[in-house]
Motif scaffolding. Structure first.
Motif: not given
Ligand SMILES: *[C@@H]1O[C@H](CO)[C@@H](O)[C@H](O)[C@H]1NC(C)=O
Length: 473
Positions: A257-258, A277-279, A290, A292
């Motif tokens: 995602v991202g 921007d996936f972290d 969570n 992600n």
């Molecule tokens: C998951 O990752 C995306 C992309 O970086 C971000 O925009 C989103 O806030 C994240 N969601 C959560 C629940 O952390």
């Protein structure tokens, strides 16, 4: 040029006195030889004495033009490998210099900032019989060169490779492959190629097919499948396995995602840090529950489906996920070593324990100690090297010997230029396999000429598909 052969008279007399046997001391094998910079040939550089602590009568400085250099003429009684060290002072801060042997390719040497002269290891040089030149050429400049020292490299002791894979439930296919790899390690190198189609291209060029084919699970990443990709890597791996070959698998894991999906950073670049921007640090810190984190598990489970197809087909896999993590250019390495190692451990646990994938041999693909996940989850060490010249990559090999304490076999998992076997042997760079990247590398004369590929693929030190038949024992 001054001939600076070591004076062995004193040593000989001393040894004779203490042992009484001439035979013990006839070969000055391990005697380091030092060459003072102020006695060498200077081009655009000057001798100075202002900085205290030099040896001889001065040091060389004034590397300010790109062509400025100091040229040492050194001699060797035969073709022989030496450890090179440079005594230098980087009194203006961290610097890099270029070292050039016999007007060939340049290697880079790093000088950490210091207030005094220090001896810095500068890799190995293979000298030919007679006179050779070693140039230290301006790179960043602003360093003082006092001398160089050449010490004949010690022969490598036999490696002490772990007898077993880490996974106690490893299946017979994985065990058979590991046993075979151990049996050839240090004696031969497996030829390898990224992608089945390029392996077949090599067969057309050289008459020999690579022993190992590497494939990429990239297009099975869920965020690509959602956008229409259809992976074919599993079929290609099985095809190569069925003709008696060895299979390695990597995974350009498209971020779940991202994805920016812009003109510069399309969705299909989604394994690059720059394209998402996936972290991973935030995701792992958030943990199960969570959204992600759930996506990470979803992706691993999707890849497990593909690896299970290989397991069912009897294919043991040299499995190299999270490659080049330390480079930081892929999202799994973008947040530093800790999240990368944690993700490795999660992958290991999910695939081996949860999914029961017992056909995997786990191949780590970074050099730096702070990135290393640990001996318990890593079976083989590797690195990717993109350097032209078909050299032996001995610096990286030596770094990985250090990392694995010589208990893990070492592979050149991705290279731009296939290494020349004579150099591999001369440098004792005993890589288990090399695998050349596909389009624009294997078929690009700047990286690999067809003539060089023929030399490599038809060399007795290099194992090809026909020569490894029956490796299952
Ligand atoms: C998951 O990752 C995306 C992309 O970086 C971000 O925009 C989103 O806030 C994240 N969601 C959560 C629940 O952390």
């Amino acid at each position: 040029m001054v001939n600076l052969r070591p004076n062995l008279g004193g040593l000989l007399a001393l040894a004779l006195f203490s042992t009484g046997t001439l035979a013990r001391v006839c070969k000055p094998r391990d005697v380091p030889i030092t060459y003072e910079a102020e006695d060498a040939l200077l081009t655009g550089t000057t001798i100075d004495t202002a900085q205290a602590g030099f040896t001889g009568t001065g040091y060389v400085t004034g590397f300010d033009e790109s062509t400025d250099k100091v040229t040492f003429t050194v001699s060797s009684p035969s073709q022989k490998l030496y450890d090179l060290s440079i005594r230098a002072a980087a009194i203006y801060g961290d610097k890099r210099t270029h070292v050039i042997l016999n007007n060939g390719a340049a290697s880079e040497v790093y000088f950490a900032a210091s207030t005094s002269f220090q001896s810095v290891p500068a890799g190995q040089v293979l000298l030919h019989a007679g006179e050779n030149t070693i140039d230290i050429v301006n790179n960043w400049g602003w360093y003082l060169i006092d001398s160089i020292t050449l010490t004949p490299s010690a022969p490598r002791p036999p490696p002490q490779i772990n007898a077993n894979l880490n996974n106690p439930a490893a299946n017979s296919d994985a065990k058979a492959l590991y046993a075979y790899l151990r049996s050839i390690y240090g004696k031969k190198i497996l030829s390898g190629q990224q992608e089945l189609s390029w392996a077949n291209w090599i067969a057309q060029q050289t008459g020999k097919t690579p022993a190992l084919v590497a494939v990429d699970l990239m297009d099975y990443s869920p965020s690509r499948v959602e956008r229409g990709t259809v992976g074919t890597a599993v079929e290609e791996a099985i095809t190569h396995h069925n003709r008696g070959g060895i299979v390695s698998v990597l995974w350009h894991w498209n971020a779940p995602v991202g994805l920016y999906d812009t003109e510069e950073n399309k969705w299909w670049s989604g394994f690059y840090t720059r394209a998402t921007d996936f972290d991973i640090a935030a995701t792992l810190a958030a943990g199960p529950g969570n959204a992600n984190y759930t996506l990470i598990i979803r992706d691993i489970d999707a890849i497990a489906v593909q690896l299970k197809r290989l397991q069912s087909a009897g294919v043991p896999v040299l499995w190299r996920p999270l490659h080049e993590a330390e480079g930081g250019w892929f999202w799994w390495g973008a947040k530093g070593p800790e999240p990368a190692k944690e993700l490795w451990n999660l992958l290991y646990e999910r695939l081996t324990v949860h999914h029961g994938l017992n056909n995997l041999i786990w191949v780590w693909n970074s050099v730096l100690p702070e990135w290393y996940p640990g001996d318990e989850t890593v079976d083989i060490l590797s690195v990717d090297v993109y350097a032209q010249g078909n050299g032996p990559m001995s610096t990286q090999f030596n770094e990985l010997i250090e990392l694995g304490k010589d208990k893990k076999m070492i592979a050149a998992a991705e290279v731009g230029a296939a290494p020349l076997p004579d150099l591999l042997q001369a440098y004792q760079a005993n890589w288990l396999w090399f695998a050349v990247w596909g389009d624009s590398f294997i078929n690009n004369v700047e990286w690999n000429s067809v003539e060089t590929l023929n030399t490599i693929y038809n060399h007795e030190y290099v194992l090809t598909l026909d020569e490894i038949q029956g490796w299952r024992g």
